[in-house]
Design a protein around this motif. Structure first.
Motif, PDB file in Angstrom:
ATOM      1  N   MET A 123      43.532  18.962 -11.781  1.00 36.14           N
ATOM      2  CA  MET A 123      42.378  18.315 -11.183  1.00 36.14           C
ATOM      3  C   MET A 123      41.187  19.250 -11.205  1.00 36.14           C
ATOM      4  N   PHE A 127      37.941  19.917  -9.088  1.00 35.14           N
ATOM      5  CA  PHE A 127      37.492  19.529  -7.763  1.00 35.14           C
ATOM      6  C   PHE A 127      35.972  19.378  -7.716  1.00 35.14           C
ATOM      7  N   SER A 134      33.904  20.433  -5.538  1.00 28.61           N
ATOM      8  CA  SER A 134      33.219  21.688  -5.223  1.00 28.61           C
ATOM      9  C   SER A 134      33.585  22.771  -6.233  1.00 28.61           C
ATOM     10  N   ALA A 139      35.938  24.586  -6.584  1.00 34.49           N
ATOM     11  CA  ALA A 139      37.045  25.365  -6.015  1.00 34.49           C
ATOM     12  C   ALA A 139      37.446  26.537  -6.902  1.00 34.49           C
ATOM     13  N   LEU A 140      36.467  27.248  -7.452  1.00 31.40           N
ATOM     14  CA  LEU A 140      36.791  28.464  -8.213  1.00 31.40           C
ATOM     15  C   LEU A 140      37.151  29.562  -7.220  1.00 31.40           C
ATOM     16  N   PHE A 141      38.176  30.340  -7.560  1.00 27.63           N
ATOM     17  CA  PHE A 141      38.600  31.389  -6.637  1.00 27.63           C
ATOM     18  C   PHE A 141      37.561  32.505  -6.643  1.00 27.63           C
ATOM     19  N   PRO A 142      36.885  32.743  -5.515  1.00 26.78           N
ATOM     20  CA  PRO A 142      35.730  33.649  -5.519  1.00 26.78           C
ATOM     21  C   PRO A 142      36.107  35.108  -5.779  1.00 26.78           C
ATOM     22  N   HIS A 143      37.374  35.472  -5.519  1.00 26.16           N
ATOM     23  CA  HIS A 143      37.748  36.875  -5.672  1.00 26.16           C
ATOM     24  C   HIS A 143      38.343  37.154  -7.046  1.00 26.16           C
ATOM     25  N   TYR A 145      30.495  33.699  -8.246  1.00 27.88           N
ATOM     26  CA  TYR A 145      29.178  33.684  -7.607  1.00 27.88           C
ATOM     27  C   TYR A 145      28.091  34.249  -8.510  1.00 27.88           C
ATOM     28  N   ARG A 180      39.480  25.717 -16.512  1.00 31.90           N
ATOM     29  CA  ARG A 180      40.665  26.030 -15.723  1.00 31.90           C
ATOM     30  C   ARG A 180      41.587  24.823 -15.614  1.00 31.90           C
ATOM     31  N   SER A 181      41.007  23.633 -15.459  1.00 29.34           N
ATOM     32  CA  SER A 181      41.868  22.465 -15.282  1.00 29.34           C
ATOM     33  C   SER A 181      42.447  21.986 -16.615  1.00 29.34           C
TER      34      SER A 181
END
Ligand SMILES: Nc1ncnc2c1ncn2[C@@H]1O[C@H](COP(=O)(O)OP(=O)(O)OP(=O)(O)O)[C@@H](O)[C@H]1O
Ligand SMILES: [Mg+2]
Lengths: 283, 377
Positions: free
Chosen positions: B93, B95, B97, B99-103, B146, B160-161
């Protein structure tokens, strides 16, 4: 509204700061006093620092306090993080309101009551099962952990509520199982909150007198206890020296933490600005 | 209603790749998804379109496994996945927003799903590189999310998806976070990418233009139900209910009873129009039945010279004019107070050497008898 402070407000500000800092400054100044009388200036000397480091009772208390503080902070961070996670992510389960209330109770409960009730618990436990065999490191550690984990839980919970929950959904969607998600996604995102919870716990524990008084035994006296008992017998230049060192250490740590945080923020801002410039140039 | 949907699905060529069978989702008292039946073909881009709160996201989350249906079945490529955990489904999926992992860096974000599958390192690196090329983000592999602009983040989220080569890709408002200009440009880019990798795809949107541009078929949702399924043109030209007719594009809607019911024509009496609506094809329904006639503004003629009174004609005053570049929309107020919209090409008046009517002028609206669409609900 007003760009300039009125003279009255300025005055209040100055008086306020003087009120806060004069005692600390005079404490530091008098720690270098030659005279044993704390109120009379007898010339400059560092002899109280020497005698402080030679005082085995104080040094043992310092060591014990630091050990307890680190151990409590560690336990509080582990338990508090789990509690904060449950509070933030499992919104509705039977008794969730009760759990949330009980979790934060140690923060608002008078310490006398927390300390006393724990003391009663330990005494009856000792009679029933023989554990803990005496009051000391373990009992103080348990008491401090209880107090500190409430603070950690609150800090971690509020950070978790800020984090977009779809991050965890996305990780699950990509094939990660819940436990893995907790360690690989959730924990790194709340690591700053956990770090500040740890520091908060260390200071709370180092500083605690009331709960400790109930839970300590004859062989275990923490630093606040030593200071308190010494000061009760009259002001003591050694304690001034000890306090000055504490002020120095705390000051340096706070400045360092601020500097690191500012630096990280500045790097981040720079990177964002660079990304914006580039994407602007591309389109 | 469910019947027509089923028939439409059954007549679709080829066996369905994904079958959603009578899926219901209740949250306490509210029914978010109310008996949805839907068949999706392989490599199709299907758009779920509906107003806010109609249950689109809930349906999507059930496909992803984030919510468990209260009842019903979901079958993907012959396998019943209704009870499968999200981490075991061959579905990914994107998303809303992102939903990328910020770290994690861009590359690590894309590699995340592959690592969960314990793919060998060499293969992961190759796949990540391939995905980065697919979305033209190779240069940014080591950036953190970011440090990217909104459009770049969207492309990373897509990469990614797609990285795990899912059997089904879900897109929740894929372009909702972008500004309008970027969105239009990205729509085509996104369709190209999806067609290039050949993935079956369900997207959710409340932007009808986006659905029309991107999707091969559209499903119109309202209050948890699928009202109509069809290609963008089918849905626009042959809406099957008032909701669809009014939700997709703009329309003039007249309500009234059927007063003449011949095999090859019907007439509807419309008090609002002040005359009858004549339609040159029969409908299934008894005389006297309450129906609605929908006429698109581009099918409504506007005349300044008086027209003979009769069916499909009405007189009114110009109430408002909206100039929209190559055409204008005239709002004509009839005697009943009803406002009829008529779309007129900008060069229409000039080509016919007519002075364009202006505010307050008396004008006549009319349409051909094959233009109205009769709706029974
Ligand atoms: N976890 C939940 N608990 C209770 N009700 C929910 C939950 N999730 C959704 N709902 C309700 O289900 C209905 C459908 O919600 P859903 O999020 O699927 O709508 P949507 O079509 O995606 O709307 P939007 O376009 O605003 O995203 C809404 O009435 C919503 O309040
Ligand atoms: Mg939604």
């Amino acid at each position: 509204m007003h760009n300039k402070l009125s003279p009255f407000l300025k005055g209040v500000l100055v008086v306020g700061f003087l009120f806060l800092y004069i005692p600390i400054v005079s404490l530091i100044v008098y720690s270098f006093n030659e005279s044993k009388l704390v109120t009379v200036w007898g010339g400059f000397s560092t002899k109280w620092y020497a005698s402080l480091f030679a005082n085995e009772q104080i040094m043992a208390a310092v060591k014990l306090s630091i050990e307890i503080a680190l151990a409590s902070a560690l336990a509080a961070v582990v338990l508090g993080t789990i509690a904060g996670f449950v509070l933030a992510r499992f919104k509705r389960f039977p008794g969730s309101t009760l759990f949330a209330g009980m979790m934060t109770a140690p923060m608002v409960m008078p310490e006398v009551i927390t300390g006393l009730s724990m003391l009663l618990l330990f005494i009856s436990m000792q009679q029933l099962v023989g554990v803990p065999s005496e009051r000391g490191f373990i009992t103080i550690w348990v008491g401090h952990t209880t107090l500190c984990m409430a603070y950690v839980a609150v800090v971690v919970r509020s950070r978790l509520l800020e984090i977009d929950q779809s991050l965890e959904d996305a990780a699950m969607d990509l094939g990660a199982r819940p436990l893995k998600i907790f360690f690989v996604i959730t924990l790194p995102l709340v690591s700053q909150a956990i770090a500040s919870g740890f520091l908060l716990s260390v200071t709370l524990s180092l500083d605690d007198l009331v709960t400790t008084a109930f839970l300590s035994g004859p062989g275990s006296t923490t630093l606040p206890q030593v200071i308190f008992s010494k000061v009760r017998l009259g002001l003591n230049p050694e304690i001034n020296a000890l306090a000055s060192i504490t002020v120095l250490v705390v000051g340096v740590v706070v400045l360092l933490a601020n500097y690191l945080m500012l630096n990280a923020q500045r790097n981040r801002d720079k990177a964002i600005a660079a990304a914006m410039r580039e994407s602007g140039a591309h389109s | 209603m469910v019947e027509t949907v089923k028939q439409a699905a059954a007549s679709a060529q080829g066996a369905p790749y994904l079958r959603i069978a009578n899926v219901v989702k209740k949250f306490g008292d509210t029914t978010a998804v109310d008996g949805v039946d839907l068949d999706i073909r392989k490599n199709e881009i299907f758009a779920l379109l509906g107003s806010s709160g109609c249950g689109k996201s809930t349906l999507l989350r059930m496909l992803a496994g984030m919510e468990r249906p209260t009842s019903g079945k979901i079958i993907l490529d012959g396998e019943d996945i209704t009870a499968l955990a999200p981490y075991d489904r061959p579905i990914n999926m994107m998303f809303q927003s992102y939903a990328l992992f910020p770290h994690m860096s861009v590359a690590d974000n894309i590699a995340f799903g592959l690592k969960q599958d314990k793919m060998p390192k060499g293969e992961i690196d190759a796949r990540v590189a391939e995905m980065l090329d697919l979305v033209q983000m190779r240069k940014y592999a080591n950036r953190k999310p970011y440090q990217l602009s909104g459009g770049q983040q969207q492309r990373v989220a897509l990469a990614r998806s797609l990285a795990k080569r899912p059997k089904l890709l879900l897109l929740d408002e894929p372009l909702g976070a972008l500004d309008k200009k970027l969105r239009q440009q990205t729509q085509l880019e996104l369709v190209n990418t999806l067609e290039q990798v050949g993935v079956t795809c369900i997207m959710v949107t409340h932007d009808q233009e986006e659905a029309m541009t991107m999707a091969t078929r559209i499903g119109i949702m309202s209050e948890g139900q699928l009202l109509q399924i069809g290609s963008p043109a089918e849905i626009y030209d042959y809406p099957n209910c008032r909701f669809t007719a009014e939700f997709i594009g703009d329309t003039n809607m007249f309500a009234g009873p059927v007063v003449v019911d011949e095999p090859d024509s019907v007439e509807i009496d419309s008090p609002e129009l002040g005359s009858r609506i004549h339609i040159d094809h029969g409908i299934t329904g008894p005389k006297g039945m309450q129906v609605w006639a929908s006429i698109r503004p581009e099918d409504v003629h506007l005349d300044v010279v008086p027209q003979a009174a009769g069916p499909n004609v009405a007189r009114g005053q110009v109430h408002d004019i909206a100039y929209l570049g190559s055409f204008s929309v005239y709002h004509v107020k009839l005697a009943s107070g009803k406002v009829v919209k008529s779309m007129v090409a900008a060069n229409h008046w000039h080509e016919n050497s007519i002075t364009p009517p202006t505010w307050g002028d008396t004008v006549y609206v009319s349409w051909r008898p094959d233009m109205p669409v009769v709706l029974t609900r």
